[in-house]
Design an enzyme around this catalytic site. Structure first.
Site, PDB file in Angstrom:
ATOM      1  N   ARG A  36       1.032   1.185  -9.369  1.00 12.43           N
ATOM      2  CA  ARG A  36       1.964   0.200  -9.910  1.00 12.43           C
ATOM      3  C   ARG A  36       2.204   0.412 -11.415  1.00 12.43           C
ATOM      4  O   ARG A  36       3.343   0.366 -11.891  1.00 12.43           O
ATOM      5  CB  ARG A  36       1.425  -1.216  -9.673  1.00 12.43           C
ATOM      6  CG  ARG A  36       1.186  -1.566  -8.198  1.00 12.43           C
ATOM      7  CD  ARG A  36       2.442  -2.001  -7.488  1.00 12.43           C
ATOM      8  NE  ARG A  36       2.187  -2.372  -6.096  1.00 12.43           N
ATOM      9  CZ  ARG A  36       1.811  -3.579  -5.690  1.00 12.43           C
ATOM     10  NH1 ARG A  36       1.629  -4.549  -6.588  1.00 12.43           N
ATOM     11  NH2 ARG A  36       1.625  -3.833  -4.412  1.00 12.43           N
ATOM     12  N   ASP A  59       4.578 -18.673  -5.807  1.00  7.94           N
ATOM     13  CA  ASP A  59       4.219 -17.350  -6.302  1.00  7.94           C
ATOM     14  C   ASP A  59       3.751 -17.512  -7.744  1.00  7.94           C
ATOM     15  O   ASP A  59       4.085 -18.503  -8.410  1.00  7.94           O
ATOM     16  CB  ASP A  59       5.409 -16.380  -6.238  1.00  7.94           C
ATOM     17  CG  ASP A  59       4.964 -14.922  -6.214  1.00  7.94           C
ATOM     18  OD1 ASP A  59       4.837 -14.363  -5.105  1.00  7.94           O
ATOM     19  OD2 ASP A  59       4.715 -14.352  -7.283  1.00  7.94           O
TER      20      ASP A  59
END
Length: 271
Positions: free
Chosen positions: A38, A139
């Site tokens: 990532r 989230d």
């Protein structure tokens, strides 16, 4: 992508510390490769020469990059109707409810595809009689939630969306790029709000019929994963459904749940 030989243990521990300081989430030691994949993308995007240079820049400035940094380490990008069997099970469950109304939770909503898939499934299952259906979508990533609230997606993000749902629940926007927006009736079914699953207290209250917790627990160590499942079990109604992701550990040995399908579980009436 930055060579993995330039990715040191010190880099990994710095990233873990910085991410925890920013979000409260502790990345487990097992996430080392995930972190490399990532953050390498962020290094390339910012033209940094190494992990250490990227992290130094992040610490000394780069406020705009902090959002990209935390987003990169968040849950995997979501897609519409990922794991179609889960939505088939959801549809069957909602159709079998004896009383109207249900509270559903998408706990790692990202940019909203999962939550809207849940809403479309509920609308279809109940023939549009969804006044008493409420979906909470949470989230940790504020920027992802902003995208989710708009409900606008380019055509490439819709490749897993059944054609009949696309025709019924999305409208083509008049713009230079092929983009679609979720219709207001479906958007009204979903409430997006920030929630850090690692926090001691969650903003959500009440008992839920269904919880989707997919591709998020792999960010936590085994003990924390068990604690999260326990907290969610306490928030489910007896007989309610819990959906887990491919990366999450199976719950076949958990006495609180019965297996409903692949990574799909029903909370036992008594345990």
């Amino acid at each position: 992508m930055t060579a993995q030989t330039n990715y040191t243990s010190n880099d990994f521990h710095r990233i873990r510390h910085m991410y925890r300081s920013s979000t409260g989430v502790t990345l487990g030691h097992h996430t080392r490769d995930l972190v490399y994949n990532r953050i390498s993308q962020r290094i390339d995007a910012t033209s940094a020469q190494s992990f250490s240079q990227y992290l130094d820049r992040l610490m000394t400035g780069g406020k705009s990059e902090w959002g990209a940094f935390t987003s990169a380490l968040g849950a995997a990008p979501s897609s519409f109707f990922s794991r179609a069997d889960h939505f088939t099970a959801l549809k069957e469950y909602l159709q079998a409810l004896q009383v109207p109304g249900a509270l559903l939770w998408s706990c790692a909503a990202g940019t909203g595809e999962e939550a809207y898939s849940m809403a479309m499934t509920a609308h279809d299952a109940l023939g549009g009689n969804v006044r008493s259906i409420k979906i909470l979508a949470t989230d940790i990533d504020f920027s992802a939630l902003a995208i989710a609230e708009d409900g606008v997606y380019t055509a490439d993000r819709l490749r897993h969306l059944p054609q009949r749902y696309k025709e019924k629940y999305l409208v083509r926007l008049a713009c230079h790029e092929e983009a679609y927006q979720v219709v207001p009736e479906i958007r009204r079914m979903v409430s997006f709000l920030p929630c850090n699953l690692a926090a001691r207290e969650w903003v959500l209250k009440g008992k839920y019929e269904v919880i989707f917790c997919r591709e998020v627990c792999d960010h936590f160590d085994a003990q924390t994963q068990q604690e999260l499942v326990g907290r969610m079990a306490g928030m489910l109604k007896p007989g309610g459904l819990l959906f887990m992701g491919e990366a999450e550990a199976a719950l076949d040995g958990d006495q609180r749940f019965e297996r409903r399908g692949d990574k799909a579980y029903t909370l036992k009436l008594r345990f």
